[in-house]
Design a protein around this motif. Sequence first.
Motif, mmCIF file in Angstrom:
data_model
loop_
_atom_site.group_PDB
_atom_site.id
_atom_site.type_symbol
_atom_site.label_atom_id
_atom_site.label_comp_id
_atom_site.label_asym_id
_atom_site.label_seq_id
_atom_site.Cartn_x
_atom_site.Cartn_y
_atom_site.Cartn_z
ATOM 1 N N VAL A 186 -6.535 0.031 -1.982
ATOM 2 C CA VAL A 186 -6.625 1.775 -2.680
ATOM 3 C C VAL A 186 -5.159 2.081 -3.394
ATOM 4 N N ASP A 187 -5.220 3.430 -3.520
ATOM 5 C CA ASP A 187 -5.151 3.887 -4.208
ATOM 6 C C ASP A 187 -3.757 4.400 -3.829
ATOM 7 N N ASN A 199 4.101 2.223 12.787
ATOM 8 C CA ASN A 199 5.681 2.329 11.908
ATOM 9 C C ASN A 199 6.267 0.842 11.412
ATOM 10 N N VAL A 200 5.700 0.320 10.686
ATOM 11 C CA VAL A 200 6.105 -1.061 9.917
ATOM 12 C C VAL A 200 6.461 -0.562 7.879
ATOM 13 N N ILE A 201 6.009 0.357 8.159
ATOM 14 C CA ILE A 201 6.339 0.748 6.886
ATOM 15 C C ILE A 201 7.829 1.356 6.025
ATOM 16 N N SER A 202 8.023 0.466 5.430
ATOM 17 C CA SER A 202 9.131 0.237 4.704
ATOM 18 C C SER A 202 10.023 1.614 4.106
ATOM 19 N N ASN A 203 9.001 1.802 3.221
ATOM 20 C CA ASN A 203 9.046 2.789 2.485
ATOM 21 C C ASN A 203 7.731 4.287 2.074
ATOM 22 N N PRO A 204 7.482 4.720 2.942
ATOM 23 C CA PRO A 204 6.628 5.341 2.777
ATOM 24 C C PRO A 204 6.457 6.305 1.687
ATOM 25 N N LEU A 205 5.919 6.963 1.295
ATOM 26 C CA LEU A 205 5.720 8.232 -0.101
ATOM 27 C C LEU A 205 6.416 9.440 0.885
ATOM 28 N N ILE A 206 5.702 9.701 2.292
ATOM 29 C CA ILE A 206 6.272 11.298 2.425
ATOM 30 C C ILE A 206 6.050 10.734 4.362
ATOM 31 N N THR A 207 6.897 11.580 5.427
ATOM 32 C CA THR A 207 6.307 11.390 6.514
ATOM 33 C C THR A 207 6.122 12.647 6.703
ATOM 34 N N VAL A 208 4.966 13.033 8.147
ATOM 35 C CA VAL A 208 4.788 14.469 8.271
ATOM 36 C C VAL A 208 5.150 13.984 9.798
ATOM 37 N N ILE A 209 5.336 15.478 10.584
ATOM 38 C CA ILE A 209 5.661 15.880 12.021
ATOM 39 C C ILE A 209 5.305 16.639 11.787
ATOM 40 N N THR A 210 3.654 16.323 12.393
ATOM 41 C CA THR A 210 3.322 18.013 12.421
ATOM 42 C C THR A 210 3.346 18.786 13.795
ATOM 43 N N SER A 211 3.667 18.279 14.429
ATOM 44 C CA SER A 211 3.557 19.886 16.405
ATOM 45 C C SER A 211 4.676 18.023 16.863
ATOM 46 N N ILE A 212 5.129 19.269 18.359
ATOM 47 C CA ILE A 212 6.028 18.890 19.114
ATOM 48 C C ILE A 212 5.917 19.099 20.461
ATOM 49 N N GLY A 213 4.524 19.014 21.575
ATOM 50 C CA GLY A 213 4.275 19.364 22.378
ATOM 51 C C GLY A 213 4.510 18.114 23.519
ATOM 52 N N GLY A 265 -7.678 5.307 1.699
ATOM 53 C CA GLY A 265 -8.281 4.961 2.595
ATOM 54 C C GLY A 265 -7.279 6.153 4.621
ATOM 55 N N LEU A 266 -7.779 6.082 5.154
ATOM 56 C CA LEU A 266 -7.444 6.717 6.139
ATOM 57 C C LEU A 266 -7.591 5.883 7.778
ATOM 58 N N TYR A 267 -6.811 5.672 8.942
ATOM 59 C CA TYR A 267 -6.308 4.849 9.813
ATOM 60 C C TYR A 267 -6.147 5.823 10.938
ATOM 61 N N ILE A 268 -6.923 5.849 11.602
ATOM 62 C CA ILE A 268 -6.853 6.941 12.422
ATOM 63 C C ILE A 268 -7.416 6.501 14.195
ATOM 64 N N VAL A 289 0.989 -1.123 -0.368
ATOM 65 C CA VAL A 289 0.315 0.003 0.086
ATOM 66 C C VAL A 289 0.529 1.097 0.102
ATOM 67 N N PRO A 290 0.730 2.068 -1.262
ATOM 68 C CA PRO A 290 1.435 3.464 -0.624
ATOM 69 C C PRO A 290 0.782 4.552 0.435
ATOM 70 N N VAL A 291 1.866 5.131 1.431
ATOM 71 C CA VAL A 291 1.042 5.484 2.424
ATOM 72 C C VAL A 291 1.890 6.503 2.533
ATOM 73 N N ILE A 292 1.293 7.558 3.082
ATOM 74 C CA ILE A 292 1.866 8.945 3.746
ATOM 75 C C ILE A 292 1.448 8.486 5.527
ATOM 76 N N HIS A 293 2.572 8.657 5.969
ATOM 77 C CA HIS A 293 2.201 8.595 7.901
ATOM 78 C C HIS A 293 3.239 9.611 8.429
ATOM 79 N N VAL A 294 1.750 9.985 9.791
ATOM 80 C CA VAL A 294 1.797 11.164 10.267
ATOM 81 C C VAL A 294 1.555 10.800 11.911
ATOM 82 N N THR A 295 3.060 11.910 12.047
ATOM 83 C CA THR A 295 2.439 11.136 13.706
ATOM 84 C C THR A 295 2.820 13.234 13.965
ATOM 85 N N GLY A 296 2.753 13.325 15.940
ATOM 86 C CA GLY A 296 2.880 14.886 15.823
ATOM 87 C C GLY A 296 1.906 14.870 17.486
#
Length: 416
Positions: free
Chosen positions: A133-134, A150-164, A70-73, A40-47
């Motif tokens: 899913v595309d 965090n088992v994705i070896s080759n995400p399209l993009i990773t995102v870190i939104t904020s650190i608190g 696909g959306l996983y929340i 699955v092509p993935v955008i991986h988002v944390t923050g």
Amino acid sequence: MVTEPEIYLFFQQLQRFGITLGLERIERLLTHLGQPQNQVPVIHVTGTNGKGSVCAYLASILTACGYRTGLYISPHLIHYQERIQIDGKPIQIADWWRILGQIKQVVASDSIPVTEFEVITALMWLYFVEIKVDIAVIEVGLGGRLDATNVISNPLITVITSIGLDHQERLGSELTDIAREKAGILKPYRPLVRGLVSPPAAQVIDTQAHALNCPVITIEPPIHAKQLLHFQGHDYRIPLAGAHQFLNAEIALEAITELRKQGWNLPIDKVQKGIANTRWPGRLQWVHWQGKKILLDGAHNPEAAQILRQYIDQQNLKPVHWILGLLQTKDAVAVLKNLLHPGDRVSFVPIPGHNYHEPSRLCHLATHHCPGIVAHAEVNVSDVCGVISEQYTPVICGSLYLIGQVLQSITTTTVP
């Protein structure tokens, strides 16, 4: 053949294991399931804050552009199925239980001591592969480095939104500790979109990115007027409430710009439509309940509490009658200091089914640390709303689990 009662019992039993960070169990389970995460092509988002909103924006944009998304929340508000969505629609309950049955057989045959979140994460991967899913937008559950996503070896993009500061008992007590954990989702040569973070946190993240040869796309303070965000020469109507949503939308748009560079077809007009169509319940959401117009928001950590307070002040909604419940793991004093102002009233309530700060203890903390407020301990949230004076704005906050309980009780329509 696994029977339905056996599947139900299996899922109920998982809940007692709680949160256990680590990748060994989920990797073992996914190996037995055929490594669906690699299909699955993935955008991986944390923050710490904003990751859910950014995921919601991204998924809505990609759907508007014609991609099966696909959306996983996590967590869910009312039903578990909300966590796994295709083009904005939750997984069908029949598919949920069918795939859960497949996972139960693997877990039983190999005696894998999995947690609830790990099983739902595996279910998500299997479903997204089955539906073909595309692209998938994946929100980290907690932290990043040792999170089950965090088992994705080759995400399209990773995102870190904020650190608190949040989940310090698991991620560390300093912002740099938390930044290091969140930077654990970075993968070699894959681009990172980084939100506005403090210089020490940025240094930690950028050092990790440099070590992995990850291009880093940073965010500038957003340019906006009223509900319009101006980004790269175009205006985008931002439907979600709060000034912080301009920043979240800009983070999503930077990720979309990066996807466009990778060859994805993402026309500006469809991106604008996707942003405008974004929905993210339980966050600065107005509802009607028990004859009153009530504001709902998670506000489950100090930074999120500060954002909610800023919205209250900007909208001139004072004085406030807060209905507040907090999990035991949360920094109650910091949340209360950021939320409560003199003249406010606050009713502390339990959060059924979870380990929460006792309302009586929160009363003591509030009266000690926040002078000029009136505090009461209550038995449940529904008893409070009916007796709130008309001069106060009712706000229910402190936990998404509490917000979910309220939304489940509401039968009237949401206020526009």
